[in-house]
Design a protein around this motif. Structure first.
Motif, PDB file in Angstrom:
ATOM      1  N   ASP A 230       1.478  -0.779  -0.116  1.00  0.00           N
ATOM      2  CA  ASP A 230      -0.122   0.007  -0.116  1.00  0.00           C
ATOM      3  C   ASP A 230       1.198   1.254   0.552  1.00  0.00           C
ATOM      4  O   ASP A 230       2.193   1.175   0.752  1.00  0.00           O
ATOM      5  CB  ASP A 230      -0.753  -0.106   1.245  1.00  0.00           C
ATOM      6  CG  ASP A 230      -1.692   1.109   1.092  1.00  0.00           C
ATOM      7  OD1 ASP A 230      -3.103   1.177   1.034  1.00  0.00           O
ATOM      8  OD2 ASP A 230      -1.284   2.285   1.699  1.00  0.00           O
TER       9      ASP A 230
ATOM     10  N   THR B 209      -7.559   1.306   6.657  1.00  0.00           N
ATOM     11  CA  THR B 209      -7.644   1.578   5.430  1.00  0.00           C
ATOM     12  C   THR B 209      -8.293   2.060   4.959  1.00  0.00           C
ATOM     13  O   THR B 209      -9.279   2.418   5.224  1.00  0.00           O
ATOM     14  CB  THR B 209      -7.765  -0.516   5.051  1.00  0.00           C
ATOM     15  OG1 THR B 209      -8.894  -0.883   5.722  1.00  0.00           O
ATOM     16  CG2 THR B 209      -6.483  -0.872   5.833  1.00  0.00           C
TER      17      THR B 209
ATOM     18  N   LEU C   4      -3.452  -0.548   9.076  1.00  0.00           N
ATOM     19  CA  LEU C   4      -2.203  -0.413   8.267  1.00  0.00           C
ATOM     20  C   LEU C   4      -1.423  -0.200   9.511  1.00  0.00           C
ATOM     21  O   LEU C   4      -1.505   0.867   9.977  1.00  0.00           O
ATOM     22  CB  LEU C   4      -1.574   0.459   7.573  1.00  0.00           C
ATOM     23  CG  LEU C   4      -2.614  -0.031   5.852  1.00  0.00           C
ATOM     24  CD1 LEU C   4      -2.891   1.035   4.915  1.00  0.00           C
ATOM     25  CD2 LEU C   4      -2.678  -1.772   5.103  1.00  0.00           C
TER      26      LEU C   4
ATOM     27  N   ARG D 131      -0.159  -5.421   7.573  1.00  0.00           N
ATOM     28  CA  ARG D 131      -2.342  -5.278   7.706  1.00  0.00           C
ATOM     29  C   ARG D 131      -2.560  -6.216   8.719  1.00  0.00           C
ATOM     30  O   ARG D 131      -1.881  -7.818   8.353  1.00  0.00           O
ATOM     31  CB  ARG D 131      -2.792  -5.577   6.372  1.00  0.00           C
ATOM     32  CG  ARG D 131      -3.829  -5.231   6.179  1.00  0.00           C
ATOM     33  CD  ARG D 131      -4.486  -6.107   5.265  1.00  0.00           C
ATOM     34  NE  ARG D 131      -5.897  -5.945   4.809  1.00  0.00           N
ATOM     35  CZ  ARG D 131      -7.100  -5.138   4.565  1.00  0.00           C
ATOM     36  NH1 ARG D 131      -6.551  -3.798   4.378  1.00  0.00           N
ATOM     37  NH2 ARG D 131      -7.720  -5.205   5.270  1.00  0.00           N
TER      38      ARG D 131
END
Length: 437
Positions: free
Chosen positions: A53, A308, A318, A349
């Motif tokens: 991410d 998230t 996260l 995560r």
């Protein structure tokens, strides 16, 4: 003032061994940490997973020194933390003087050895926020000769009657209050065991108009870390940076913040702490949540939670890690590239939602989760799975405080500090060791 972090390198080995013990701080004394298969499987957040991410890039935005210097010239010479501790505004109450309702915010176990409750006349209408200590600032546990606890608080503007964390309303008036600007302050607590705990608060502000004025930081304080001479706190979409050498006195007590007729005001507070910069997330990225310091990495690192984009019943959280700079001219600042951006050195995560606090050491991550109208839970996760603290004869997993936004460990004193509701408390690592064994 001695150099911050001066002893850190030569004591790293011993500090890491103690900190490894300390990161288990969420365990309750009589409780034991067992596998999730024996506990509440339906709440199991499972193992941590690595993710690519990219929404965690932070852009460093430091204020020009001329802006900060102008504000200092206008307001007068900065004061040291010792001055705040020497002339406190309020005292904390001992455990025996705390009400039953206040003590309900404590973990079910173990028994706390240092337990205090805040002055209700001073904290009424305010939300309790994150906690950090001088043990985060320097691994010798002190700032100069002082042991200090910093506790964050936030409230709507004076007279709004915002929720203080002990009750929640559901009225049109409450909705109107929540829409008003938020004031963020930090209380400096004298935590020397030989002293009666007392404190003074400073309003967190942001210089404006080239340092000719300031505005209050309008944010809840869900995360806060005092590292070397910098204090890092979360806002909606940034992590603001404050310099502990720039605490300034106000001169007028007025129901506003900034330049006023006759001088400078901070809603009645005697001190302000002006921001020296911020780390900003990209527009539209989920905002930061909890913060903590991890000394088990090289270099030391800042840990940050971020929701998230799909946070909710099927969402997660996260867990970001950012390296602190090793440049002696950048004390307390993050390591950045040539473009002034700090990228996470690690992103994991967790499927856990409603995460309020985070702590990491090596491969272990601790996340505290809020309870639904009652106690919360504390999980330890790694890439293999998750475990939860339990307590009581029924081995319940909801043993933690309903909402503890941060966890701060001090190696020298062996204490772990946090707060929930109106309770500020420390847990002994020796009890945690026994629970782990």
């Amino acid at each position: 003032m001695k150099h911050r972090g001066r002893h850190r390198r030569r004591k790293r080995g011993r500090a890491l061994r103690a900190f490894l013990t300390g990161t288990a701080l969420a365990l309750t004394g009589a409780a034991t940490m067992i596998s999730v298969s024996q506990a509440t499987v339906d709440e199991n957040p499972g193992p941590l997973t690595a993710t690519a991410d990219a929404s965690g890039r932070l852009t460093e935005d430091l204020l020009p020194s001329r802006t900060l210097d102008r504000l200092t010239r206008e307001m007068g010479r900065p004061v040291g933390i010792g001055a705040l501790l020497a002339g406190p505004d309020h005292s904390l109450r001992p455990a025996a003087a705390c009400t039953t309702a206040e003590r309900a915010a404590l973990p079910a176990a173990p028994a706390t050895t240092r337990t205090h409750c805040w002055d209700p006349a001073d904290t009424g209408g305010r939300h309790p926020g994150a906690v950090t200590t001088s043990a985060d600032a320097d691994d010798d546990g002190a700032w100069g000769t002082h042991r200090v606890v910093l506790a964050g608080w936030s409230t709507a503007t004076a007279g709004s009657g915002a929720d203080d964390g002990t009750a929640a309303g559901n009225t049109k008036e409450a909705a109107a209050r929540s829409a008003r600007p938020v004031l963020a302050r930090v209380s400096f607590v004298d935590a020397d065991p030989s002293h009666h705990p007392a404190y003074t608060s400073a309003l967190l502000v942001v210089p404006v108009n080239g340092g000719r004025d300031y505005r209050p930081l309008a944010s809840d304080l869900s995360g806060m870390v005092w590292y070397e001479d910098k204090l890092l706190v979360t806002s909606d979409h940034a992590v603001y940076v404050y310099d502990m050498h720039r605490i300034l006195r106000t001169t007028v007590s007025a129901p506003s913040a900034g330049r006023v007729p006759g001088g400078w005001s901070a809603y009645g507070m005697r001190y302000v702490l002006p921001a020296v910069g911020a780390y900003r997330l990209a527009p539209g990225a989920p905002g930061p949540g909890a913060l903590s310091l991890d000394r088990s990495t090289a270099p030391d690192s800042l840990v940050l939670t971020q929701r998230t984009a799909g946070d909710g019943e099927d969402g997660g959280t996260l867990l970001r890690r950012y390296a602190f700079s090793t440049d002696p001219d950048r004390n307390g600042l993050l390591a950045t590239g040539a473009t002034g951006q700090a990228d996470p050195v690690e992103t994991l995560r967790t499927e856990a939602t409603d995460v309020r606090g985070v702590l990491s050491h090596r491969s272990g991550w601790y996340v505290s989760r809020a309870g639904e109208g009652g106690p919360g839970s504390l999980w330890r996760q790694d890439t293999e799975g998750a475990r939860v603290t339990e307590c009581g004869t029924d081995r319940a997993s909801h043993c933690w405080s309903a909402s503890t936004a941060s966890l701060s460990y001090g190696e020298r004193t062996g204490e772990v500090w946090t707060q929930s509701g109106r309770m500020l408390f420390a847990l002994p690592l020796s009890e945690i060791d026994r629970a782990l064994d």
